[in-house]
Design an enzyme around this catalytic site. Sequence first.
Site, PDB file in Angstrom:
ATOM      1  N   ALA A  12     -23.110 -83.663  34.008  1.00  0.00           N
ATOM      2  CA  ALA A  12     -22.657 -85.052  33.898  1.00  0.00           C
ATOM      3  C   ALA A  12     -23.853 -85.992  33.831  1.00  0.00           C
ATOM      4  O   ALA A  12     -24.943 -85.650  34.289  1.00  0.00           O
ATOM      5  CB  ALA A  12     -21.817 -85.412  35.121  1.00  0.00           C
ATOM      6  N   ASP A 255     -26.248 -79.697  46.810  1.00  0.00           N
ATOM      7  CA  ASP A 255     -27.116 -79.188  45.729  1.00  0.00           C
ATOM      8  C   ASP A 255     -28.571 -79.155  46.196  1.00  0.00           C
ATOM      9  O   ASP A 255     -29.333 -78.251  45.833  1.00  0.00           O
ATOM     10  CB  ASP A 255     -27.021 -80.088  44.490  1.00  0.00           C
ATOM     11  CG  ASP A 255     -25.622 -80.107  43.896  1.00  0.00           C
ATOM     12  OD1 ASP A 255     -24.896 -79.113  44.067  1.00  0.00           O
ATOM     13  OD2 ASP A 255     -25.257 -81.126  43.272  1.00  0.00           O
TER      14      ASP A 255
END
Length: 310
Positions: A12, A255
């Site tokens: 994204a 992440d």
Amino acid sequence: MAPVVTLTLNPAVDMSTSTEYVVGDRKLRCETRVVEPGGGGINVARVLFELGVATEAWWTRGGAVGERLGHLLDATGISHRSIPIEGDTREHLTVVERASGRQFRFNMPGPTLSEAELDACIDLVAGLDPATPYLVLSGSLPEDAPTDFYARLARVAPAGCRIVLDTSGPALEHGVEADIFLVKPNVNELSALAGTTVEDEDHIREVARSLVRRGGVDVVITSLGAGGATATTAEEHWHVHAPTVRFRSAVGAGDSMVGGLVAGLARGWPLADAIRYGVAAGAATVTTPGTQLCTRADVERLVEQMERGS
Ligand SMILES: Nc1ncnc2c1ncn2[C@@H]1O[C@H](COP(=O)(O)OP(=O)(O)OP(=O)(O)O)[C@@H](O)[C@H]1O
Ligand SMILES: [Mg+2]
């Protein structure tokens, strides 16, 4: 050959901004937005790069947003490779309401991938340089992709390549049936895997051990937000507490944790040291605003603090 390849099937372009109040039926004047490359594996690659570990980020590129994402990645200096797709790469918008500090996250639906595009991803992973030590499969699967797609990728990856998986829902449920070196659920994802709410650390250990005992998974790292993380292998289970930090935004904490952890592993560190580095990276990201990730200086400062036990 980069020691770490990350694959992002649903990347994204992340935009973040702020406004005084978020209210309906009127124009909201926003600050200049910050635009960053995003999606699970791309964030992991950004953290690895920041921590000085060579990485190659593989991602699906679709339409004008995909082109933009390519330019954003070029600007980071991270080496990357894209798989062209017909659909449009997605965009995310994060808006901070300054008056309250609340964060509103708007995630647009991502593209679906055709059979041929999914096959191209399989071929790419099957053709990965067999000397690549780590392949990180991270983030959601594209809309309508088969839920066992990560498991399929894991099965075609070269035998010597260790796979790190960070995803959720059915993709995770099927993924852990393949030969996975390390999986990083958060406690909700672990609960979904167990089919019951995981309440305490004994329960985490029991569920994580059952994943390891079933065969394919070697290490389960369960992240606990401000509580840090637990690590479970066939022989051991331990808890790494997160340092106390000033909270700004949790976006990208998971992440970052995977990025720090894999950075340590890629440097050949013992698992315990790599996990400590991962927990520090997650905590460092929490101190940065919006979608910004950790800095190496913060991660190393926090690791030292954790080692001193303060
Ligand atoms: N409030 C916090 N204080 C300190 N560290 C934190 C905090 N929140 C997260 N972390 C760090 O980040 C790591 C990952 O956080 P978390 O468990 O929230 O991951 P996640 O749910 O997978 O996140 P994501 O939504 O990014 O996928 C934690 O293990 C911890 O090291
Ligand atoms: Mg996560």
